[in-house]
Design an enzyme around this catalytic site. Structure first.
Site, mmCIF file in Angstrom:
data_model
loop_
_atom_site.group_PDB
_atom_site.id
_atom_site.type_symbol
_atom_site.label_atom_id
_atom_site.label_comp_id
_atom_site.label_asym_id
_atom_site.label_seq_id
_atom_site.Cartn_x
_atom_site.Cartn_y
_atom_site.Cartn_z
ATOM 1 N N THR A 1 0.260 -1.373 0.402
ATOM 2 C CA THR A 1 -0.046 -0.151 -0.170
ATOM 3 C C THR A 1 0.925 1.546 -0.371
ATOM 4 O O THR A 1 0.692 2.129 -0.318
ATOM 5 C CB THR A 1 -0.837 0.101 1.270
ATOM 6 O OG1 THR A 1 -1.508 -0.977 1.331
ATOM 7 C CG2 THR A 1 -1.482 0.990 1.761
ATOM 8 N N SER B 1 4.760 -7.123 -1.367
ATOM 9 C CA SER B 1 4.177 -7.615 0.240
ATOM 10 C C SER B 1 5.355 -8.584 1.016
ATOM 11 O O SER B 1 4.720 -9.547 0.422
ATOM 12 C CB SER B 1 3.116 -6.935 -0.047
ATOM 13 O OG SER B 1 2.966 -6.365 1.781
ATOM 14 N N GLY B 2 5.668 -7.912 1.314
ATOM 15 C CA GLY B 2 6.654 -10.011 2.654
ATOM 16 C C GLY B 2 5.044 -10.049 2.976
ATOM 17 O O GLY B 2 5.775 -11.482 2.969
ATOM 18 N N THR C 1 14.070 5.270 10.147
ATOM 19 C CA THR C 1 14.630 3.647 10.279
ATOM 20 C C THR C 1 14.054 2.621 9.510
ATOM 21 O O THR C 1 13.068 2.191 9.730
ATOM 22 C CB THR C 1 14.262 3.735 11.987
ATOM 23 O OG1 THR C 1 16.041 5.075 12.466
ATOM 24 C CG2 THR C 1 15.845 2.318 12.222
ATOM 25 N N CYS D 1 -18.265 -6.169 0.838
ATOM 26 C CA CYS D 1 -19.977 -5.151 1.067
ATOM 27 C C CYS D 1 -20.896 -3.882 0.843
ATOM 28 O O CYS D 1 -20.229 -2.993 -0.072
ATOM 29 C CB CYS D 1 -19.833 -5.235 3.187
ATOM 30 S SG CYS D 1 -19.591 -6.914 3.238
#
Length: 749
Positions: free
Chosen positions: A80, A216-217, A254, A345
């Site tokens: 994202t 994405s991991g 970091t 939904c």
């Protein structure tokens, strides 16, 4: 009563496209770098230098894995954030070039993850581009329309596509797309969502002109909160986060070194030439075939919504005629099998925007299930998943969810009265257990298949299919159901299915008495239900709704006739007689005259003749105008009442709560097939007694009035939602000690 089972069921996790478990090697790497190699890569001492070495070594592995060439690999929090950074970069470039205004298009695939169009919209507004978002249509296989792309590229500022879809697994032909895109716009920024690609597709980004590719991991066995963004050399880049200069100034903050270390472990496994935990494509296709074979044993009419050669092997997206996504989700979850629906939904039946964009039929979109396994699945895990799925075949047959040749047994849940619901529609099945005689009242089209399966599967003897009235908002399916079930129609009936020249209809130990109740529309009936001369309930159609009075402003409506019908009904039923309507808009399931009068002073005055006819007509017309403003409430006015459980019991409070309430009754309100697929008792303290009362049987249970209103009742379902509805229903009836288990079985299993 449910007997205790010796063991709790282990979880079968088949929702890897949503997230994956962390591989042991990745978890070990995380722990090592949290406890020992915990240095800050920006520090210049030895501990920091070691951290920097790990960071850069992982970056090199990422480059090798995706074929980054001289492009940038920027570590971040996940896909994202990567999408945000890519979109921001593309749109700041567009603004600098003067590509603004409604004539400028922001192109994205119609089946993209919502993060893409929402990011486009966000930065479009924030940067003041005032450009127009434009979805690229797809075909029935989920492939993007290249003709549309070619036509709209000249006016576009960015184009966003996917490598593989998260819901269907459909792969885009990136090579063909590149030819199309660069032929018409060599300079346009191109974002490709690669989240579902690693471990499933071969990537060599340096040989493409893709500008941005987020990863994405946690979609590939790493922890959540770590990912990276590929940026092509020379592509415009605008940092999303500044203030420290980390990642060569491309993403300040970091670095998440434990997460990066997990990626190092994952990338190392992916790059192994032999002995890797990741399976080759041929093995993954074998797993897919095995899982599909098991699924088809449960659902013979299963239809795939994506398949080879268009999809990756690890995603199985399917639908089953007659089933909504929630039906299968509830069944699988009760059995400890975790899958997901592709539904978003909405105020009505949820549907999949991805399948809608593909142009698939509504029943497939509303019933889609996504079963996804990871590329590190083992043969043993696949066999265990197949075995658990196969166990559901007996449950599905037992509860007549599909038509089979199995020997029927009249299950307890089929006996008596069953209320089936779809959105605001209610249909009823009345069954005598001794004679297998059955009557259907107010059959609704979306419930036609379910009624057919129950009646044929149990080999019930259908006596009649009745309507209470001609429904203005939907066509009657009485004739279709009679044809499907081969009902003997030698005896003439009226337009509503009632036998001519008879005011009484037998159904084994039950008897129905017809009552003329016009007003909502002409020719409407109500049916009084007797069992051994005891009035159990009344089917009142749209004469009276749970929370409202029927409309009189429709064709043939008559306010005075409605008043007279209600007054007549009052003389024949008790104040606490269960009244069953053909609509239920507020999840109340049924009502009684006592409750209806308490909730509606107008009704009370009407029944007592305390209103002149003209005032009642005026009030009815005012109600009709209010109804017209509430389009979804077509046949009656409903105001949701603020009833609730007395208290919500958290799982950690359960043991103490049971000790304090020695007369506690636990009520499992899940549907019968869920209860058979996974019993509740093993997850509760031993002192608990469990009574299975599905919501569809609540009207039957309460029509027999054998519950004490002072007994403490703890309501339980899969997630805590339906049990809360049950609390609301019982609270209206005067029950005073109602409790809801927070999170339902999901938090205790």
């Amino acid at each position: 009563m449910t007997a205790n089972l010796p063991l709790k069921r282990t979880e079968i996790y088949l929702d890897n496209n949503a997230t994956t478990p962390v591989l042991p090697c990745a978890a070990a790497a995380v722990q090592h770098h949290m406890m020992q190699s915990f240095g800050n890569p920006s520090s210049v001492h030895a501990t920091g230098i070691k951290a920097k070495v790990e960071l850069e070594a992982t970056r090199q592995l990422a480059r090798q894995l995706i074929g980054a060439g001289n492009g940038e690999v920027v570590f971040n929090s996940g896909a994202t954030e990567g999408i945000q950074a890519a979109v921001l970069s593309a749109l700041t470039k567009a603004k600098a070039e003067g590509r603004t205004g409604a004539g400028t298009l922001l192109l994205y695939g119609a089946t993209e993850h919502k993060a893409v169009p929402q990011s486009l919209q966000h930065w479009n507004e924030l940067l003041g581009l005032e450009a127009s978002l434009c979805a690229i249509p797809v075909d029935r296989h989920g492939r993007l329309c290249q003709r549309f792309i070619a036509e709209h590229l000249p006016k576009a500022a960015v184009i966003c596509t996917m490598a593989a879809n998260n819901e269907t697994g459909v792969m885009q032909d990136l090579a063909a797309l590149e030819v199309c895109i660069r032929q018409h716009r060599p300079d346009i920024p191109w974002l490709v969502d690669c989240v579902q690609a690693l471990g499933k597709m071969t990537l060599d980004l340096q040989r493409t002109s893709i500008d941005y590719a987020p990863f994405s991991g946690h979609k590939l066995y790493a922890p959540k909160g770590i990912g990276f963004l590929y940026v092509r050399a020379g592509a415009h880049y605008q940092p999303l986060i500044v203030g420290g200069g980390q990642e060569s100034g491309l993403r300040s903050g970091t670095e998440n070194l434990p997460g990066v270390a997990a990626l190092h472990a994952i990338f190392s496994e992916l790059l192994k030439t032999e002995g890797s935990v990741f399976q080759p494509a041929s093995r993954l296709w074998q797993y897919r075939d095995q899982l599909l074979t098991a699924l088809r044993q449960v659902f013979p009419e299963l239809v795939l919504n994506s398949d080879a050669p268009y999809a990756v092997p690890t995603t199985i997206n399917f639908s089953v005629p007659g089933f909504y996504s929630k039906d299968i989700m509830d069944l699988f979850d009760a059995a400890g099998i975790r899958v997901s629906s592709g539904s978003a939904c909405s105020s009505k039946v949820p549907s999949s925007f991805v399948l809608d964009a593909m142009g698939l039929e509504a029943w497939r979109s509303q019933g889609s299930i996504r079963l996804s396994f990871g590329p590190a699945m083992t043969s043993a895990e696949c066999q265990q998943a197949c075995q658990r799925i196969l166990e559901l075949a007996a449950v599905v047959q037992k509860h007549c969810l599909v038509l089979t040749d199995a020997t029927p047994t009249l299950e307890w849940h089929t006996k008596g009265l069953t209320q089936l619901k779809h959105e605001g529609l209610c249909s009823y099945l009345l069954v005598c257990p001794e004679t297998r005689a059955a009557v259907v009242i107010d059959a609704a089209l979306p419930l036609l298949g379910r009624l057919q399966a129950m009646i044929k599967g149990q080999q019930l003897q259908l006596q009649a299919v009745l309507d209470t009235h001609q429904h203005p908002d939907h066509a009657s399916v009485r004739s279709e159901l009679c044809t499907l079930l081969q009902l003997d129609c030698r005896h003439p009936t009226d337009a509503l299915g009632w036998p001519v020249d008879s005011d009484s209809l037998s159904c084994g130990q039950y008897r129905l008495q017809r009552l003329d109740t016009p007003g909502h529309c002409p020719g409407a009936n109500s049916y009084l239900l007797y069992q051994q001369q005891v009035l159990r309930a009344a089917f009142v159609g749209d004469l009276l709704l749970p929370g409202g009075v029927g409309r009189t402003d429709l064709a043939g409506g008559d306010a005075k006739a409605l008043q007279q019908s209600l007054q007549q009904l009052q003389t024949l039923v008790q104040p606490d007689t269960v009244l069953l309507s053909s609509h239920d808009y507020a999840q109340r399931f049924f009502t009684t005259l006592a409750i209806a009068c308490e909730e509606q002073p107008l009704l009370q005055a009407l029944l007592q003749d305390a209103l002149p006819v003209e005032d009642w007509q005026q009030a009815a017309n005012a109600q009709a105008r209010q109804l017209q403003a509430l389009e979804q409430h077509f046949c009656g006015l409903v105001e949701v009442m603020p009833t609730d459980a007395k208290a919500t019991i958290a799982p950690e409070q359960l043991a103490e709560f049971v000790q304090q309430h020695t007369d506690l009754q636990v009520i499992d309100v899940r549907e019968p097939h869920e209860q058979s697929a996974g019993a509740l008792a093993p997850y509760l303290p031993a002192a608990c007694t469990v009574l299975e009362v599905p919501l569809s049987k609540l009207c039957h249970r309460l029509s027999h009035a054998d519950w004490q209103q002072d007994t403490p009742l703890l309501m339980v379902c899969r997630t805590g939602n339906r049990s809360l509805v049950a609390c609301q229903v019982l609270a209206r009836l005067g029950f005073r000690q109602l409790y809801n288990l927070k999170g339902g079985m999901a938090l205790i299993s």
